[in-house]
Design a protein around this motif. Structure first.
Motif, PDB file in Angstrom:
ATOM      1  N   SER A 265       0.857  -1.194   0.000  1.00 22.83           N
ATOM      2  CA  SER A 265       0.000   0.000   0.000  1.00 22.83           C
ATOM      3  C   SER A 265       0.884   1.231   0.000  1.00 22.83           C
ATOM      4  CB  SER A 265      -0.904  -0.001   1.244  1.00 22.83           C
ATOM      5  OG  SER A 265      -1.586   1.222   1.378  1.00 22.83           O
ATOM      6  N   VAL A 266       0.459   2.247  -0.737  1.00 20.88           N
ATOM      7  CA  VAL A 266       1.118   3.554  -0.716  1.00 20.88           C
ATOM      8  C   VAL A 266       0.000   4.590  -0.697  1.00 20.88           C
ATOM      9  CG1 VAL A 266       2.680   5.150  -1.876  1.00 20.88           C
ATOM     10  CG2 VAL A 266       3.078   2.680  -2.045  1.00 20.88           C
ATOM     11  N   LYS A 267      -0.017   5.466   0.314  1.00 21.97           N
ATOM     12  CA  LYS A 267      -1.129   6.414   0.415  1.00 21.97           C
ATOM     13  C   LYS A 267      -0.698   7.699   1.100  1.00 21.97           C
ATOM     14  CE  LYS A 267      -2.849   4.235   4.675  1.00 21.97           C
ATOM     15  NZ  LYS A 267      -3.950   3.417   5.251  1.00 21.97           N
ATOM     16  N   ARG A 268      -1.385   8.777   0.762  1.00 16.60           N
ATOM     17  CA  ARG A 268      -1.181  10.056   1.406  1.00 16.60           C
ATOM     18  C   ARG A 268      -2.043  10.134   2.661  1.00 16.60           C
ATOM     19  NH1 ARG A 268       3.063  13.152   0.414  1.00 16.60           N
ATOM     20  NH2 ARG A 268       1.876  15.070   0.812  1.00 16.60           N
ATOM     21  N   VAL A 269      -1.467  10.689   3.718  1.00 17.16           N
ATOM     22  CA  VAL A 269      -2.220  10.883   4.959  1.00 17.16           C
ATOM     23  C   VAL A 269      -1.936  12.290   5.474  1.00 17.16           C
ATOM     24  CG1 VAL A 269      -2.129   8.418   5.528  1.00 17.16           C
ATOM     25  CG2 VAL A 269      -0.392   9.962   6.450  1.00 17.16           C
ATOM     26  N   PRO A 270      -2.821  12.821   6.286  1.00 16.32           N
ATOM     27  CA  PRO A 270      -2.600  14.164   6.827  1.00 16.32           C
ATOM     28  C   PRO A 270      -1.635  14.148   8.007  1.00 16.32           C
ATOM     29  CG  PRO A 270      -4.664  13.289   7.651  1.00 16.32           C
ATOM     30  CD  PRO A 270      -4.139  12.285   6.654  1.00 16.32           C
ATOM     31  N   GLY A 271      -1.190  15.303   8.405  1.00 15.42           N
ATOM     32  CA  GLY A 271      -0.388  15.415   9.615  1.00 15.42           C
ATOM     33  C   GLY A 271      -1.201  15.009  10.827  1.00 15.42           C
ATOM     34  N   GLY A 272      -0.508  14.502  11.844  1.00 13.39           N
ATOM     35  CA  GLY A 272      -1.192  14.079  13.053  1.00 13.39           C
ATOM     36  C   GLY A 272      -1.836  12.717  12.952  1.00 13.39           C
ATOM     37  N   HIS A 273      -1.495  11.955  11.908  1.00 13.74           N
ATOM     38  CA  HIS A 273      -2.090  10.622  11.702  1.00 13.74           C
ATOM     39  C   HIS A 273      -1.264   9.581  12.453  1.00 13.74           C
ATOM     40  CE1 HIS A 273      -3.880   7.175   9.771  1.00 13.74           C
ATOM     41  NE2 HIS A 273      -4.645   7.946   8.998  1.00 13.74           N
ATOM     42  N   GLY A 274      -1.919   8.782  13.289  1.00 15.88           N
ATOM     43  CA  GLY A 274      -1.221   7.730  14.010  1.00 15.88           C
ATOM     44  C   GLY A 274      -0.846   6.585  13.085  1.00 15.88           C
ATOM     45  N   VAL A 275       0.266   5.917  13.429  1.00 15.69           N
ATOM     46  CA  VAL A 275       0.772   4.831  12.591  1.00 15.69           C
ATOM     47  C   VAL A 275       1.014   3.590  13.455  1.00 15.69           C
ATOM     48  CG1 VAL A 275       2.653   4.052  11.103  1.00 15.69           C
ATOM     49  CG2 VAL A 275       1.840   6.420  10.952  1.00 15.69           C
ATOM     50  N   SER A 276       0.346   2.511  13.128  1.00 16.98           N
ATOM     51  CA  SER A 276       0.477   1.200  13.745  1.00 16.98           C
ATOM     52  C   SER A 276       0.023   1.229  15.208  1.00 16.98           C
ATOM     53  CB  SER A 276       1.912   0.664  13.613  1.00 16.98           C
ATOM     54  OG  SER A 276       1.956  -0.731  13.885  1.00 16.98           O
ATOM     55  N   TYR A 277       0.127   0.051  15.848  1.00 14.76           N
ATOM     56  CA  TYR A 277      -0.410  -0.106  17.190  1.00 14.76           C
ATOM     57  C   TYR A 277       0.206   0.870  18.183  1.00 14.76           C
ATOM     58  CZ  TYR A 277      -2.310  -4.578  15.574  1.00 14.76           C
ATOM     59  OH  TYR A 277      -3.000  -5.549  14.901  1.00 14.76           O
ATOM     60  N   GLN A 280       2.778   4.932  18.449  1.00 20.58           N
ATOM     61  CA  GLN A 280       4.090   5.410  18.902  1.00 20.58           C
ATOM     62  C   GLN A 280       4.699   6.379  17.894  1.00 20.58           C
ATOM     63  OE1 GLN A 280       6.496   1.947  19.785  1.00 20.58           O
ATOM     64  NE2 GLN A 280       5.658   1.790  21.844  1.00 20.58           N
ATOM     65  N   TYR A 281       4.203   6.327  16.668  1.00 22.21           N
ATOM     66  CA  TYR A 281       4.634   7.289  15.653  1.00 22.21           C
ATOM     67  C   TYR A 281       3.403   8.016  15.143  1.00 22.21           C
ATOM     68  CZ  TYR A 281       6.694   9.277  11.421  1.00 22.21           C
ATOM     69  OH  TYR A 281       7.130  10.146  10.454  1.00 22.21           O
ATOM     70  N   VAL A 282       3.480   9.318  15.092  1.00 23.92           N
ATOM     71  CA  VAL A 282       2.412  10.162  14.553  1.00 23.92           C
ATOM     72  C   VAL A 282       3.037  11.045  13.483  1.00 23.92           C
ATOM     73  CG1 VAL A 282       0.729  11.965  15.079  1.00 23.92           C
ATOM     74  CG2 VAL A 282       1.160  10.138  16.742  1.00 23.92           C
ATOM     75  N   THR A 283       2.418  11.108  12.316  1.00 24.06           N
ATOM     76  CA  THR A 283       3.004  11.868  11.203  1.00 24.06           C
ATOM     77  C   THR A 283       3.153  13.339  11.577  1.00 24.06           C
ATOM     78  OG1 THR A 283       0.826  12.218  10.212  1.00 24.06           O
ATOM     79  CG2 THR A 283       2.075  10.288   9.476  1.00 24.06           C
ATOM     80  N   PRO A 284       4.312  13.924  11.322  1.00 22.39           N
ATOM     81  CA  PRO A 284       4.535  15.327  11.681  1.00 22.39           C
ATOM     82  C   PRO A 284       3.833  16.306  10.748  1.00 22.39           C
ATOM     83  CG  PRO A 284       6.466  14.424  10.606  1.00 22.39           C
ATOM     84  CD  PRO A 284       5.524  13.275  10.808  1.00 22.39           C
ATOM     85  N   GLY A 285       3.431  15.851   9.589  1.00 18.66           N
ATOM     86  CA  GLY A 285       2.730  16.681   8.609  1.00 18.66           C
ATOM     87  C   GLY A 285       2.187  15.785   7.527  1.00 18.66           C
ATOM     88  N   ASP A 331       7.507   5.840   6.571  1.00 14.82           N
ATOM     89  CA  ASP A 331       7.111   7.197   6.180  1.00 14.82           C
ATOM     90  C   ASP A 331       8.052   7.670   5.077  1.00 14.82           C
ATOM     91  OD1 ASP A 331       6.475   9.891   5.943  1.00 14.82           O
ATOM     92  OD2 ASP A 331       6.289  10.201   8.113  1.00 14.82           O
ATOM     93  N   LEU A 332       7.494   7.923   3.894  1.00  9.65           N
ATOM     94  CA  LEU A 332       8.308   8.355   2.753  1.00  9.65           C
ATOM     95  C   LEU A 332       8.446   9.866   2.658  1.00  9.65           C
ATOM     96  CD1 LEU A 332       7.007   5.956  -0.064  1.00  9.65           C
ATOM     97  CD2 LEU A 332       8.880   5.611   1.565  1.00  9.65           C
ATOM     98  N   GLY A 333       7.781  10.615   3.534  1.00 12.27           N
ATOM     99  CA  GLY A 333       7.852  12.056   3.435  1.00 12.27           C
ATOM    100  C   GLY A 333       7.268  12.522   2.109  1.00 12.27           C
ATOM    101  N   GLY A 334       8.015  13.325   1.394  1.00 10.33           N
ATOM    102  CA  GLY A 334       7.538  13.832   0.115  1.00 10.33           C
ATOM    103  C   GLY A 334       7.927  12.980  -1.070  1.00 10.33           C
ATOM    104  N   ASP A 335       8.552  11.818  -0.837  1.00 11.27           N
ATOM    105  CA  ASP A 335       9.023  10.976  -1.936  1.00 11.27           C
ATOM    106  C   ASP A 335       7.900  10.098  -2.478  1.00 11.27           C
ATOM    107  OD1 ASP A 335      11.606  11.995  -1.732  1.00 11.27           O
ATOM    108  OD2 ASP A 335      12.152  10.519  -0.206  1.00 11.27           O
TER     109      ASP A 335
END
Length: 387
Positions: A265-277, A280-285, A331-335
């Motif tokens: 899967s490859v998808k765009r998500v907004p900032g503040g999106h939680g990742v996995s159980y 422990q990681y939340v997207t910074p943007g 997290d691929l950032g802008g790539d």
């Protein structure tokens, strides 16, 4: 890039461990050159450290290994069932094990105590043939092997069984405890214990074919430990057993396994999106998340959560959030990336990908564990396989 477009339709595994048998054969050659006066035992226990026991055993024999080493009797019998006819030494036994089957299959079995000698002699009587036995001394590791105080009784009893035609003592051996720590005082102590055990076995009337104590670090760094045979394990698979002294390239070795997967899967998500159980990681943007369909059920260490390195879309990245049973996220950032693109967890490092040693450092363990834990859900694909 929403995970539904441009999906690959050709059959391809979600994950694969590519095993370079040409590299393995070259590693055997490099290791044999360091111990040119000794015979070579290729250690293929634990499914050849996760690489596939039978193909790796055959490749090692093609490269000049006369002996194969395994831990369990079941591994030894599997080699025989596959038609591998080389000398095989098996060393990890429990009472009631398949002694007779191994005797009948011409496997050299290890005896470390009187109970084991009694069981193998009984098996030899039942089979009506002489058992090949190697006696192991505990030189200081504190695992298997007879204690020096018990060695005289064991060697005398072994000689008596040999005199009766029940066994032939083909070897005396031991295992280092600290050979991967150059200069450790235990090394010289254990060599002394081993030499004394060899002399006492000779005094008891035994004439072993091979004496051996050198594992991978011993083969690479302790020429005085080579004796009649060396038995490299992890080094044969292109992993340095002494990374503090240098990586595999410093010893003329090349990593044999490349572990890879295809993005699910490859998808765009907004900032503040939680990742996995546990988030422990939340997207910074706003960012792009890529899903790797491998998890701890495949052998990806859960300790790699937030730390494990991977190569995705041409760059080194780390696992975002927790490693789950079947998958983890990057997290691929802008790539940009696409579903089906390859992600490399580790390999030789030629393309800038992480190595097993990099994963070991990230997880606080050793590279041995990284490769051996790759599970059966991951198919092995062999490069350089010969008939």
């Amino acid at each position: 890039m929403n995970g539904t477009e441009d999906e690959h339709t050709e059959a391809a595994p979600r994950a694969v461990a590519r095993i370079d048998l040409d590299a393995l054969r070259a590693n055997v050659g490099a290791l044999r050159a360091r111990a040119s006066r000794a015979e070579f035992m290729a250690v293929v226990k634990a499914d050849a450290y996760g690489h596939g026991m039978v193909p790796c055993a055959r490749a090692a024999v093609q490269a000049g290994a006369r002996w194969l080493g395994v831990a369990t009797p079941e591994e030894a019998l599997a080699l025989r069932a596959a038609g591998v006819g080389s000398r095989v030494l098996c060393w990890l036994w429990t009472p009631g094990g398949p002694w007779r089957a191994c005797v009948e299959a011409d496997v050299d079995v290890t005896v470390s105590a009187m109970w084991a000698l009694r069981e193998v002699t009984r098996a030899a009587r039942d089979a009506g043939r002489t058992a090949r036995v190697q006696l192991k001394i505990d030189a200081g590791l504190g695992r298997n092997g007879a204690q020096p105080a018990d060695w005289p009784e064991l060697t005398r009893a072994a000689r008596a069984a040999e005199h009766d035609g029940l066994i032939k003592v083909t070897g005396v051996w031991a295992h280092f405890s600290c050979a991967d720590e150059p200069g450790h005082p235990a090394i010289d102590r254990e060599l002394t214990v081993f030499r004394t055990a060899v002399a006492r076995a000779r005094d008891a009337g035994l004439e072993p074919e091979v004496r051996h104590i050198a594992n991978s670090p011993g083969t690479l760094t302790l020429p005085e430990s080579h004796f009649d045979l060396v038995r490299p394990g992890v080094a044969m698979y292109g992993i340095s057993p002494v990374p503090q002294l240098g990586g595999p390239e410093e010893f003329g070795l090349r990593p044999v396994m490349t572990l890879a997967a295809r993005l699910a899967s490859v998808k765009r998500v907004p900032g503040g999106h939680g990742v996995s159980y546990g988030h422990q990681y939340v997207t910074p943007g706003e960012t792009t998340l890529a899903l790797v369909p491998m998890g701890y059920a495949d052998g990806v260490p859960r300790h790699g959560s937030g730390a494990g390195p991977v190569l995705v879309a041409g760059k080194w990245r780390t696992v975002a959030g927790r490693v789950a049973m079947d998958q983890f996220v990057v997290d691929l950032g802008g790539d940009a990336a696409s579903v089906g693109d390859e992600v490399i967890l580790f390999g030789p490092g030629d393309r800038g990908e992480p190595t097993a040693e990099d994963w070991a450092r990230a997880c606080g363990t050793i590279a041995y564990e990284i490769v051996t834990r790759v599970g059966p859900r991951v198919p092995r694909v062999y490069v350089g396989e010969r008939p």
